[in-house]
Design a protein around this motif. Structure first.
Motif, mmCIF file in Angstrom:
data_model
loop_
_atom_site.group_PDB
_atom_site.id
_atom_site.type_symbol
_atom_site.label_atom_id
_atom_site.label_comp_id
_atom_site.label_asym_id
_atom_site.label_seq_id
_atom_site.Cartn_x
_atom_site.Cartn_y
_atom_site.Cartn_z
ATOM 1 N N PHE A 134 0.835 -1.208 0.000
ATOM 2 C CA PHE A 134 0.000 0.000 0.000
ATOM 3 C C PHE A 134 0.867 1.255 0.000
ATOM 4 C CE2 PHE A 134 -4.330 -1.314 2.113
ATOM 5 C CZ PHE A 134 -4.567 -2.195 1.084
ATOM 6 N N LEU A 135 1.897 1.267 0.836
ATOM 7 C CA LEU A 135 2.749 2.452 0.956
ATOM 8 C C LEU A 135 3.452 2.771 -0.356
ATOM 9 C CD1 LEU A 135 4.266 1.719 4.476
ATOM 10 C CD2 LEU A 135 2.567 3.468 3.920
ATOM 11 N N THR A 136 3.850 1.733 -1.091
ATOM 12 C CA THR A 136 4.533 1.941 -2.366
ATOM 13 C C THR A 136 3.600 2.549 -3.413
ATOM 14 O OG1 THR A 136 6.026 0.089 -1.887
ATOM 15 C CG2 THR A 136 5.881 0.820 -4.173
ATOM 16 N N VAL A 137 2.391 2.010 -3.538
ATOM 17 C CA VAL A 137 1.478 2.595 -4.535
ATOM 18 C C VAL A 137 0.988 3.971 -4.087
ATOM 19 C CG1 VAL A 137 0.825 0.392 -5.598
ATOM 20 C CG2 VAL A 137 -0.553 1.292 -3.716
ATOM 21 N N ASP A 138 0.893 4.202 -2.778
ATOM 22 C CA ASP A 138 0.577 5.554 -2.296
ATOM 23 C C ASP A 138 1.632 6.552 -2.768
ATOM 24 O OD1 ASP A 138 -1.764 4.926 -0.928
ATOM 25 O OD2 ASP A 138 -0.774 4.680 1.018
ATOM 26 N N ARG A 139 2.905 6.136 -2.662
ATOM 27 C CA ARG A 139 3.998 7.038 -3.076
ATOM 28 C C ARG A 139 3.929 7.324 -4.566
ATOM 29 N NH1 ARG A 139 5.780 11.032 -3.166
ATOM 30 N NH2 ARG A 139 7.966 11.591 -3.427
ATOM 31 N N GLN A 192 4.431 -6.338 -2.795
ATOM 32 C CA GLN A 192 4.254 -7.076 -1.548
ATOM 33 C C GLN A 192 5.410 -6.786 -0.584
ATOM 34 O OE1 GLN A 192 5.651 -11.052 -3.634
ATOM 35 N NE2 GLN A 192 6.035 -11.162 -1.415
ATOM 36 N N ASP A 193 5.170 -7.030 0.687
ATOM 37 C CA ASP A 193 6.259 -7.064 1.661
ATOM 38 C C ASP A 193 6.934 -8.427 1.552
ATOM 39 O OD1 ASP A 193 3.625 -7.955 2.832
ATOM 40 O OD2 ASP A 193 4.960 -8.690 4.399
ATOM 41 N N ARG A 241 9.006 -7.049 -4.696
ATOM 42 C CA ARG A 241 9.130 -7.555 -3.325
ATOM 43 C C ARG A 241 9.903 -6.526 -2.501
ATOM 44 N NH1 ARG A 241 11.853 -13.065 -4.890
ATOM 45 N NH2 ARG A 241 11.518 -13.676 -2.719
ATOM 46 N N PHE A 242 9.229 -5.913 -1.544
ATOM 47 C CA PHE A 242 9.825 -4.880 -0.691
ATOM 48 C C PHE A 242 10.294 -5.547 0.600
ATOM 49 C CE2 PHE A 242 10.052 -1.603 2.436
ATOM 50 C CZ PHE A 242 10.301 -0.407 1.764
ATOM 51 N N GLY A 243 11.602 -5.545 0.815
ATOM 52 C CA GLY A 243 12.163 -6.229 1.969
ATOM 53 C C GLY A 243 11.786 -5.583 3.291
ATOM 54 N N ILE A 244 11.365 -6.425 4.229
ATOM 55 C CA ILE A 244 11.054 -5.927 5.582
ATOM 56 C C ILE A 244 11.909 -6.619 6.643
ATOM 57 C CG2 ILE A 244 8.699 -5.218 5.005
ATOM 58 C CD1 ILE A 244 7.747 -7.822 6.456
ATOM 59 N N GLY A 245 12.797 -7.530 6.222
ATOM 60 C CA GLY A 245 13.658 -8.226 7.176
ATOM 61 C C GLY A 245 12.933 -9.342 7.913
ATOM 62 N N ALA A 301 9.194 3.230 -6.401
ATOM 63 C CA ALA A 301 8.366 3.970 -7.362
ATOM 64 C C ALA A 301 9.138 4.237 -8.651
ATOM 65 C CB ALA A 301 7.877 5.276 -6.737
ATOM 66 N N ASP A 302 10.429 4.572 -8.536
ATOM 67 C CA ASP A 302 11.277 4.740 -9.731
ATOM 68 C C ASP A 302 11.275 3.466 -10.565
ATOM 69 O OD1 ASP A 302 12.040 7.296 -8.932
ATOM 70 O OD2 ASP A 302 13.993 6.663 -8.142
ATOM 71 N N ALA A 303 11.433 2.321 -9.885
ATOM 72 C CA ALA A 303 11.492 1.040 -10.592
ATOM 73 C C ALA A 303 10.185 0.742 -11.303
ATOM 74 C CB ALA A 303 11.840 -0.078 -9.612
ATOM 75 N N LEU A 304 9.064 1.050 -10.662
ATOM 76 C CA LEU A 304 7.767 0.810 -11.292
ATOM 77 C C LEU A 304 7.583 1.687 -12.520
ATOM 78 C CD1 LEU A 304 5.637 0.494 -8.044
ATOM 79 C CD2 LEU A 304 6.153 -1.352 -9.673
ATOM 80 N N GLU A 305 8.007 2.934 -12.448
ATOM 81 C CA GLU A 305 7.921 3.811 -13.618
ATOM 82 C C GLU A 305 8.823 3.311 -14.741
ATOM 83 O OE1 GLU A 305 8.858 7.631 -11.978
ATOM 84 O OE2 GLU A 305 6.789 7.993 -11.330
#
Length: 195
Positions: free
Chosen positions: A28-33, A95-96, A135-139, A171-175
């Protein structure tokens, strides 16, 4: 696939204010950005999801935040895909991911869900896993803490401070993905992650 078919970037997370800044809501945070960058606003469209629409260099892009709990994300994503005629090749699920350290990002097409029930739900609803995943790393959780508790915890103070830059990187990567394709986006994101 028609050349003017839209893209759908679906961030996975849990709805409601309590979950807003938790690790499980990295999607959610990534698409919000991404929406913020383009001045796009999320609205309800009656498909079990919040949707925003924007353009990246002339490419139509839909952003989705399914409003069912994360483990049930598949049906809302599938509904949006069908309603807007998005081919699965242009679906990106954000995703996380516990397998990468905080802020590490990876882009890939296909593959198993890796224990992520939201990704599993999307694959089951579509009958294929041939979509792109960011895939957004959260550890990993500290010793003694369960994975279930860890993913529903808020980011630490240090992680919160670093989060805006990490979200911008994703967001850069998605663009780049929309403009130039998966290989170029992978090269850019993975190189920055490894540096």
């Amino acid at each position: 696939m028609t050349p003017d078919a839209p893209w759908l970037i679906a961030g996975l997370g849990n709805p409601g204010p309590w979950f807003r800044r938790t690790r499980h809501n990295a999607g959610f945070l990534t698409v919000d950005r991404l929406a913020e960058r383009h001045g796009a606003r999320f609205r309800r469209r009656g498909l079990g999801t919040l949707l925003a629409e924007l353009e990246v260099d002339g490419h139509r892009v839909l952003l989705a935040k399914p409003q069912w709990f994360i483990n049930l994300s598949g049906r809302p994503v599938a509904r949006v895909l069908r309603r807007y005629g998005v081919p699965v090749e242009r679906l990106v699920v954000v995703q996380d991911d516990l397998d990468f350290g905080f802020g590490s990002g990876r882009l890939k097409r296909g593959g198993g869900p890796g224990g992520h029930n939201g990704v599993r739900s999307v694959g089951d609803a579509l009958g294929t896993r041939d979509f792109v995943r960011l895939r957004f790393g959260i550890g990993r959780p500290p010793k003694g803490q369960s994975i279930g508790d860890f993913v529903l915890k808020r980011f630490t103070e240090d992680e919160e401070a670093a989060l805006p830059a990490e979200l911008d990187r994703c967001a850069d990567a998605l663009e780049t993905l929309v403009r130039l394709g998966l290989n170029r986006a992978q090269d850019a994101l993975n190189a920055r992650t490894e540096s």
